[in-house]
Design a protein around this motif. Structure first.
Motif, PDB file in Angstrom:
ATOM      1  N   GLN A   1     -22.133  -4.826  -0.791  1.00 15.02           N
ATOM      2  CA  GLN A   1     -22.321  -3.890   0.035  1.00 15.02           C
ATOM      3  C   GLN A   1     -23.241  -2.932   0.407  1.00 15.02           C
ATOM      4  O   GLN A   1     -24.048  -2.301   1.317  1.00 15.02           O
ATOM      5  CB  GLN A   1     -20.909  -3.680   0.548  1.00 15.02           C
TER       6      GLN A   1
ATOM      7  N   SER B   1     -24.362 -10.980   1.558  1.00 10.14           N
ATOM      8  CA  SER B   1     -22.719 -10.528   2.232  1.00 10.14           C
ATOM      9  C   SER B   1     -22.647 -12.691   2.085  1.00 10.14           C
ATOM     10  O   SER B   1     -23.269 -13.559   1.798  1.00 10.14           O
ATOM     11  CB  SER B   1     -22.851 -10.604   3.888  1.00 10.14           C
TER      12      SER B   1
ATOM     13  N   ASN C   1     -17.705  -6.695  -4.619  1.00 10.07           N
ATOM     14  CA  ASN C   1     -17.509  -6.595  -2.925  1.00 10.07           C
ATOM     15  C   ASN C   1     -18.596  -5.639  -2.395  1.00 10.07           C
ATOM     16  O   ASN C   1     -19.500  -5.063  -1.744  1.00 10.07           O
ATOM     17  CB  ASN C   1     -16.376  -6.830  -2.063  1.00 10.07           C
TER      18      ASN C   1
END
Length: 106
Positions: free
Chosen positions: A75, A81, A71
Motif C-alpha cells: 500500500q 494491489s 500489505n
C-alpha cells in the motif's frame, strides 16, 4: 528454517510458485509480482531478525504478521494491489517451495 538461505533460488521459486498458483486456479499473477513478494518476504525476515543462523533454527513465523507487513508495504509503495487470498496462496507456494528444497521443516 533450517538450511542456509543461499540455497534458495528465486528463479526456481518463481517457477514453483507459478505452478502452485495454477494448481490453485490462479493464473493472473506474473513473475514480476512474485519476485516483488519474495523480496518483501526477505525484508520481513530481516526486519524480524529471522535470517541469522541461530534464530532461523527456532523461528516461528506468524503468517498473519507477514501478510500484514507485506500489505502495508504494498500500500505504501503503491506498485500494484493484490487480493489477500492471492497473497496467501503465493505465501503458501513459497512455503511449499522451501519445504521441497529443505529450507523449511514441518
Amino acid at each position: 528454517m533450517s538450511k542456509d538461505l543461499l540455497e534458495y533460488d528465486d528463479s526456481d521459486a518463481i517457477r514453483f510458485i507459478l505452478n502452485y498458483l495454477k494448481q490453485q486456479g490462479i493464473e493472473n499473477v506474473c513473475d514480476d509480482k512474485i519476485q516483488y513478494i519474495l523480496d518483501l518476504i526477505c525484508e520481513y525476515y530481516e526486519k524480524c531478525d529471522l535470517l541469522s543462523e541461530i534464530k532461523s533454527e527456532e523461528a516461528q513465523i506468524e503468517e498473519s504478521d507477514m501478510i500484514n507487513y507485506i500489505n502495508a508495504v504494498m500500500q505504501k509503495e503503491n506498485i500494484f494491489s493484490m487480493e489477500e487470498s492471492t497473497l496467501e496462496t503465493i505465501l503458501d507456494g513459497e512455503y511449499e517451495y522451501g519445504l521441497s528444497i529443505g529450507i523449511y521443516e514441518k
